[in-house]
Scaffold this active site. Sequence first.
Site, PDB file in Angstrom:
ATOM      1  N   MET A 106      65.792  51.212  -2.327  1.00 28.42           N
ATOM      2  CA  MET A 106      65.221  50.153  -1.535  1.00 28.42           C
ATOM      3  C   MET A 106      65.325  48.793  -2.207  1.00 28.42           C
ATOM      4  O   MET A 106      64.459  47.971  -2.057  1.00 28.42           O
ATOM      5  CB  MET A 106      63.783  50.463  -1.220  1.00 28.42           C
ATOM      6  CG  MET A 106      62.911  50.421  -2.441  1.00 28.42           C
ATOM      7  SD  MET A 106      61.269  50.896  -2.065  1.00 28.42           S
ATOM      8  CE  MET A 106      60.689  51.057  -3.707  1.00 28.42           C
ATOM      9  N   PRO A 107      66.373  48.564  -2.948  1.00 30.81           N
ATOM     10  CA  PRO A 107      66.439  47.245  -3.567  1.00 30.81           C
ATOM     11  C   PRO A 107      66.743  46.141  -2.556  1.00 30.81           C
ATOM     12  O   PRO A 107      67.319  46.377  -1.499  1.00 30.81           O
ATOM     13  CB  PRO A 107      67.574  47.383  -4.569  1.00 30.81           C
ATOM     14  CG  PRO A 107      68.404  48.497  -4.089  1.00 30.81           C
ATOM     15  CD  PRO A 107      67.486  49.414  -3.335  1.00 30.81           C
TER      16      PRO A 107
END
Length: 131
Positions: A1-2
């Site tokens: 989820m960067p």
Amino acid sequence: MPLARISLTKGKSPDYRRALADNVHRALVEAFDVPADDRFQIVEELEPGALIYDRSYFAGRRSEDFVVIAITAGRPRSSAMKKQFYQRLVALLGEAPGIRPDDVMIIITTTERDGWSFSNGLAQLAVEEVT
């Protein structure tokens, strides 16, 4: 989820920006344990002179193609994984859009799971505290 924030000086073509963004994501998938469909990026083009940097700090000679890639990630990665990611990213950016390794600065910051709301004002990843 960067979340990847990619900052560069204004003036590059749409194809250049797309190759840059695509290869940032590709490196995240290949070397940073990110799912292929987990893509959140901001490509910001700055006016000439708005991206201020030392031309040689910890590098050779930086050019006008200097780019800053700031990754905000939800969980820490090992030092080895980060180093692998850095190497893979500069290799891919060298291929397309043709950025020299000296012109790539990468910063990784991690957050707690409750530091993300993907929609609806919810902390989808937060772990409920037991009282």
